[in-house]
Write a protein that holds these residues in place. Sequence first.
Motif, PDB file in Angstrom:
ATOM      1  N   ILE A  23       0.821  -1.214   0.000  1.00 23.78           N
ATOM      2  CA  ILE A  23       0.000   0.000   0.000  1.00 23.78           C
ATOM      3  C   ILE A  23       0.855   1.264   0.000  1.00 23.78           C
ATOM      4  CG2 ILE A  23      -1.626   1.372   1.368  1.00 23.78           C
ATOM      5  CD1 ILE A  23      -3.041  -1.297   2.072  1.00 23.78           C
ATOM      6  N   PHE A  24       1.855   1.354   0.861  1.00 25.62           N
ATOM      7  CA  PHE A  24       2.677   2.558   0.955  1.00 25.62           C
ATOM      8  C   PHE A  24       3.380   2.842  -0.373  1.00 25.62           C
ATOM      9  CE2 PHE A  24       6.667   4.782   1.782  1.00 25.62           C
ATOM     10  CZ  PHE A  24       6.197   5.911   2.429  1.00 25.62           C
ATOM     11  N   GLN A  27       0.856   3.877  -3.036  1.00 23.18           N
ATOM     12  CA  GLN A  27       0.372   5.240  -2.766  1.00 23.18           C
ATOM     13  C   GLN A  27       1.405   6.258  -3.232  1.00 23.18           C
ATOM     14  OE1 GLN A  27      -2.767   6.306  -1.435  1.00 23.18           O
ATOM     15  NE2 GLN A  27      -1.994   8.239  -2.239  1.00 23.18           N
ATOM     16  N   ASP A  31       0.690   9.177  -5.824  1.00 26.02           N
ATOM     17  CA  ASP A  31       0.958  10.574  -5.478  1.00 26.02           C
ATOM     18  C   ASP A  31       1.656  11.328  -6.604  1.00 26.02           C
ATOM     19  OD1 ASP A  31      -0.298  10.305  -3.031  1.00 26.02           O
ATOM     20  OD2 ASP A  31       1.585  10.074  -1.903  1.00 26.02           O
ATOM     21  N   GLU A  45      -5.831  12.722  -2.212  1.00 27.33           N
ATOM     22  CA  GLU A  45      -6.304  11.679  -1.299  1.00 27.33           C
ATOM     23  C   GLU A  45      -5.105  10.879  -0.797  1.00 27.33           C
ATOM     24  OE1 GLU A  45      -9.870   9.502  -2.696  1.00 27.33           O
ATOM     25  OE2 GLU A  45      -9.738  10.823  -4.445  1.00 27.33           O
ATOM     26  N   PRO A  46      -4.521  11.272   0.350  1.00 23.85           N
ATOM     27  CA  PRO A  46      -3.306  10.611   0.829  1.00 23.85           C
ATOM     28  C   PRO A  46      -3.516   9.149   1.220  1.00 23.85           C
ATOM     29  CG  PRO A  46      -4.128  12.168   2.460  1.00 23.85           C
ATOM     30  CD  PRO A  46      -4.955  12.350   1.227  1.00 23.85           C
ATOM     31  N   ASN A  47      -4.765   8.735   1.429  1.00 28.21           N
ATOM     32  CA  ASN A  47      -5.055   7.340   1.773  1.00 28.21           C
ATOM     33  C   ASN A  47      -5.852   6.626   0.684  1.00 28.21           C
ATOM     34  OD1 ASN A  47      -3.805   7.376   4.369  1.00 28.21           O
ATOM     35  ND2 ASN A  47      -5.528   8.623   5.064  1.00 28.21           N
ATOM     36  N   TYR A  48      -5.762   7.123  -0.545  1.00 26.49           N
ATOM     37  CA  TYR A  48      -6.525   6.556  -1.657  1.00 26.49           C
ATOM     38  C   TYR A  48      -6.316   5.043  -1.785  1.00 26.49           C
ATOM     39  CZ  TYR A  48      -7.660   5.253  -6.431  1.00 26.49           C
ATOM     40  OH  TYR A  48      -8.139   4.583  -7.527  1.00 26.49           O
ATOM     41  N   ARG A  50      -5.060   2.774   0.372  1.00 23.35           N
ATOM     42  CA  ARG A  50      -5.558   2.024   1.534  1.00 23.35           C
ATOM     43  C   ARG A  50      -7.088   1.943   1.497  1.00 23.35           C
ATOM     44  NH1 ARG A  50      -4.026  -0.498   5.561  1.00 23.35           N
ATOM     45  NH2 ARG A  50      -1.891   0.259   5.588  1.00 23.35           N
ATOM     46  N   THR A  51      -7.756   3.043   1.183  1.00 23.94           N
ATOM     47  CA  THR A  51      -9.217   3.039   1.098  1.00 23.94           C
ATOM     48  C   THR A  51      -9.688   2.057   0.027  1.00 23.94           C
ATOM     49  OG1 THR A  51      -9.323   5.324   1.869  1.00 23.94           O
ATOM     50  CG2 THR A  51     -11.260   4.471   0.724  1.00 23.94           C
TER      51      THR A  51
END
Length: 183
Positions: A23-24, A27, A31, A45-48, A50-51
Motif C-alpha cells: 500500500i505505501f 500510494q 501521489d 487523497e493521501p489514503n486513496y 488504503r481506502t
Amino acid sequence: MKQIPTAWNSERLFISDLKESEIFDIQSIVDTSNYVQEWDGRDHEPNYVRTCFEEGNLPPGGKMENYRIQTIRTNEENKSIGVLSLYHGYPMEDSVYLEFLYIHSEIQKQGYGQEMMQALNRLFSELGYKEIRINVALKNWPALRFWTKSGFDQISGIYGDREHSDNTFANMELIKTFKKHDV
C-alpha cells in the motif's frame, strides 16, 4: 460473472492483486499523479490506495467482490510502476469500469500504458465483456489522447460544471466496445 485473474502478465509486465504490504509504495506512485488535480478539481487523497484496498472504490450499489485493485510491475526488474483499479459489471453486467489506471510519471511514454490496454482488451474480451468505460477530466488532454488512441471512441456523457473557467471542472465518460477482431 468472470473476473480478471488475481495475477496475470503482458509482454513486459506482471499484474497482481494489491497486497497490504504494498500500500505505501503504491500510494507513493499514485501521489506522482497529483498534477491531474488541476484538471479534475479533486483534492489529494493521501489514503486513496488504503481506502481502495479496504473498502474499494465502488459505484452506486456496488459490491466489494466485483472490485479489484492491482499492482503493475515490470517483469524484468519486478519493480512496481503503476496501479490498476476496476469494477466488473458496471453500469451493465457485461461492462468493466476502469476506475483508475496509472503508470508512474517518471516512466510514462515508454509504451507501458498501451501494453496494459492491449492486454486488458484481450483479457476482457476473452472473459465475455462487451465494453470498457472510463471517466476522464476534460482538461486532462494527455489522458484524452491516450484513451482515444486506445480505442475509446464513444462518449456516453459529460458531467460537471457547464461553464469553462480555471475553477470549474467537467468529466467525460468514454467507452470502448469490443468487436470480434479485438480478441
